[in-house]
Write an enzyme that holds these catalytic residues in place. Structure first.
Site, mmCIF file in Angstrom:
data_model
loop_
_atom_site.group_PDB
_atom_site.id
_atom_site.type_symbol
_atom_site.label_atom_id
_atom_site.label_comp_id
_atom_site.label_asym_id
_atom_site.label_seq_id
_atom_site.Cartn_x
_atom_site.Cartn_y
_atom_site.Cartn_z
ATOM 1 N N HIS A 60 1.037 -6.844 4.891
ATOM 2 C CA HIS A 60 0.823 -6.854 3.447
ATOM 3 C C HIS A 60 1.085 -5.480 2.834
ATOM 4 O O HIS A 60 0.906 -5.287 1.631
ATOM 5 C CB HIS A 60 -0.626 -7.300 3.154
ATOM 6 C CG HIS A 60 -0.884 -7.663 1.734
ATOM 7 N ND1 HIS A 60 -1.767 -6.964 0.935
ATOM 8 C CD2 HIS A 60 -0.373 -8.649 0.959
ATOM 9 C CE1 HIS A 60 -1.796 -7.504 -0.273
ATOM 10 N NE2 HIS A 60 -0.971 -8.521 -0.290
ATOM 11 N N LYS A 62 2.932 -2.276 1.238
ATOM 12 C CA LYS A 62 4.068 -2.045 0.343
ATOM 13 C C LYS A 62 4.364 -0.557 0.397
ATOM 14 O O LYS A 62 3.601 0.260 -0.121
ATOM 15 C CB LYS A 62 3.737 -2.454 -1.103
ATOM 16 C CG LYS A 62 3.406 -3.953 -1.277
ATOM 17 C CD LYS A 62 1.958 -4.208 -1.147
ATOM 18 C CE LYS A 62 1.537 -5.588 -1.605
ATOM 19 N NZ LYS A 62 2.100 -6.691 -0.866
ATOM 20 N N ASP A 67 13.908 9.890 2.389
ATOM 21 C CA ASP A 67 14.274 11.161 3.035
ATOM 22 C C ASP A 67 13.111 11.823 3.769
ATOM 23 O O ASP A 67 13.155 13.023 4.053
ATOM 24 C CB ASP A 67 14.856 12.146 2.013
ATOM 25 C CG ASP A 67 16.196 11.682 1.443
ATOM 26 O OD1 ASP A 67 16.863 10.858 2.104
ATOM 27 O OD2 ASP A 67 16.569 12.129 0.342
ATOM 28 N N HIS A 245 -2.575 -7.422 -10.453
ATOM 29 C CA HIS A 245 -2.250 -7.327 -9.029
ATOM 30 C C HIS A 245 -2.629 -5.965 -8.452
ATOM 31 O O HIS A 245 -2.401 -5.696 -7.281
ATOM 32 C CB HIS A 245 -0.752 -7.595 -8.813
ATOM 33 C CG HIS A 245 -0.382 -7.926 -7.403
ATOM 34 N ND1 HIS A 245 0.287 -7.045 -6.580
ATOM 35 C CD2 HIS A 245 -0.604 -9.033 -6.658
ATOM 36 C CE1 HIS A 245 0.470 -7.613 -5.393
ATOM 37 N NE2 HIS A 245 -0.061 -8.812 -5.419
ATOM 38 N N LYS A 247 -4.770 -2.794 -6.922
ATOM 39 C CA LYS A 247 -5.865 -2.626 -5.972
ATOM 40 C C LYS A 247 -6.274 -1.147 -6.005
ATOM 41 O O LYS A 247 -5.716 -0.320 -5.290
ATOM 42 C CB LYS A 247 -5.442 -3.003 -4.543
ATOM 43 C CG LYS A 247 -4.866 -4.423 -4.404
ATOM 44 C CD LYS A 247 -3.362 -4.421 -4.493
ATOM 45 C CE LYS A 247 -2.685 -5.697 -4.033
ATOM 46 N NZ LYS A 247 -3.173 -6.943 -4.527
ATOM 47 N N ASP A 252 -17.535 7.811 -8.598
ATOM 48 C CA ASP A 252 -18.063 9.075 -9.142
ATOM 49 C C ASP A 252 -16.975 9.945 -9.774
ATOM 50 O O ASP A 252 -17.143 11.161 -9.911
ATOM 51 C CB ASP A 252 -18.793 9.864 -8.049
ATOM 52 C CG ASP A 252 -20.085 9.176 -7.616
ATOM 53 O OD1 ASP A 252 -20.549 8.263 -8.329
ATOM 54 O OD2 ASP A 252 -20.611 9.544 -6.540
#
Length: 327
Positions: A60, A62, A67, A245, A247, A252
């Site tokens: 999952h 991404k 380089d 979508h 996450k 704090d």
């Protein structure tokens, strides 16, 4: 990607078999024919598996590394659903009448990029990909910026998810605020207890969750926890006008994480995930500004209002929650 390959830049691509099940084989064949190294992660077809077949373990993550010096990670997939962008005016409806997707990615430079490169190459090796063309995958990297960055990769083969344990620790230690934005929210008992305990000791615990989604089961399973959280003092908002979508988490104002990990059983138990934890008030303020922008585009969920929802919603939530472990 094909253009860069033709220019002599080696392109290496890992794609999850389940995540790209709707992508025609001809698409990847065209990439391979151009010289791009293409690796299918855990093929759904057991006859194509290069190791022990694990249907439920999915990649999952991404991740894009350029380089060996610049990296991008977060929630953004390579998909046409992102054609309208993810914030501001660009989050309005796309030409195909579908809503825009609201997502967050992080661009990194400095020594942390080498850790991300190691994760990519380790996955390639474990999945028994063909040998990669020789390139300088690990150039010398100098510190870049003032923030402390820690790269955390997790896999279902580990005794526990390091991302999950780190997030739980941050929430448990929170003194003033816990601000979470997450696309797929189906908390396990430990995460649920940590959020409730933080709210009950006076911490501002605020969740921004989807108001609409591409996963009916996850959406309603997550909603089945609203009453318990609201009673504990947790504030819940649902993002409108876009498919959320992102996450992200901010604790704090100084402990932040951006990545691919959802707050559900699948991410913590079954998926290969990737997050970056960033320590520092400067980045924390950037994430807080983003959080407040999303908050302004969200609807508050109140306890009295929520308890008056219709019977059909109660039934959908009960059904979806029964599948929580597998979502």
């Amino acid at each position: 990607m094909i253009d860069k390959q033709r220019q002599g830049v080696q392109v290496n691509l890992i794609h999850d078999s389940a995540g790209t099940i709707g992508t025609p084989a001809a698409f990847f064949e065209r990439l391979s024919a151009s010289g791009i190294r293409v690796l299918e992660f855990n093929p759904l077809n057991p006859l194509a598996a290069r190791q022990d077949w694990e249907l439920n373990q999915r990649d999952h993550r991404k991740l894009l590394i350029v380089d060996g010096r610049t990296a991008f990670l977060g929630g953004i997939n390579i998909s046409s659903v992102y054609s309208s962008g993810s914030s501001g005016r660009s989050s309005q409806a796309r030409p195909d009448a579908g809503p825009g997707w609201r997502d967050t990615d992080l661009q990194l430079q400095g020594p942390a990029v080498a850790e991300l490169q190691k994760l990519f190459l380790a996955t390639w090796e474990k999945q028994k990909g063909e040998p990669l063309a020789a390139r300088n995958y690990f150039p010398t990297l100098q510190p870049a910026g003032r923030q402390v960055v820690r790269v955390i990769g997790s896999s279902p083969e580990e005794a526990y998810s390091l991302i999950y344990a780190t997030l739980l620790s941050a929430i448990t230690s929170a003194e003033t605020s816990v601000h979470l934005t997450n696309a797929y929210f189906v908390p396990d008992p430990q995460l649920l207890a940590a959020l409730e305990a933080a709210a009950q000791r006076g911490v501002d615990v605020t969740l921004i969750l989807p108001g609409q989604t591409d996963s009916w089961l996850v959406f309603h399973a997550g909603r089945s926890f609203y009453t318990q959280l609201l009673r504990a003092g947790v504030k819940i908002y649902e993002r409108r006008g876009a498919i959320l979508h992102s996450k992200t988490a901010l604790v704090d104002g100084v402990w932040a994480t951006v990545g691919s990990t959802n707050l559900d059983w699948r991410s913590f138990l079954h998926n290969y995930e990737l997050n970056a934890v960033v320590l520092g008030a400067e980045f924390g303020q950037q994430l807080q500004t983003m959080f407040e922008r999303d908050l302004a585009a969200s609807d508050a969920i109140g306890l009295v209002q929520w308890q008056r929802r219709t019977l059909d919603l109660h039934l959908q939530e009960a059904f979806a929650r029964a599948w929580a472990y597998w979502l």
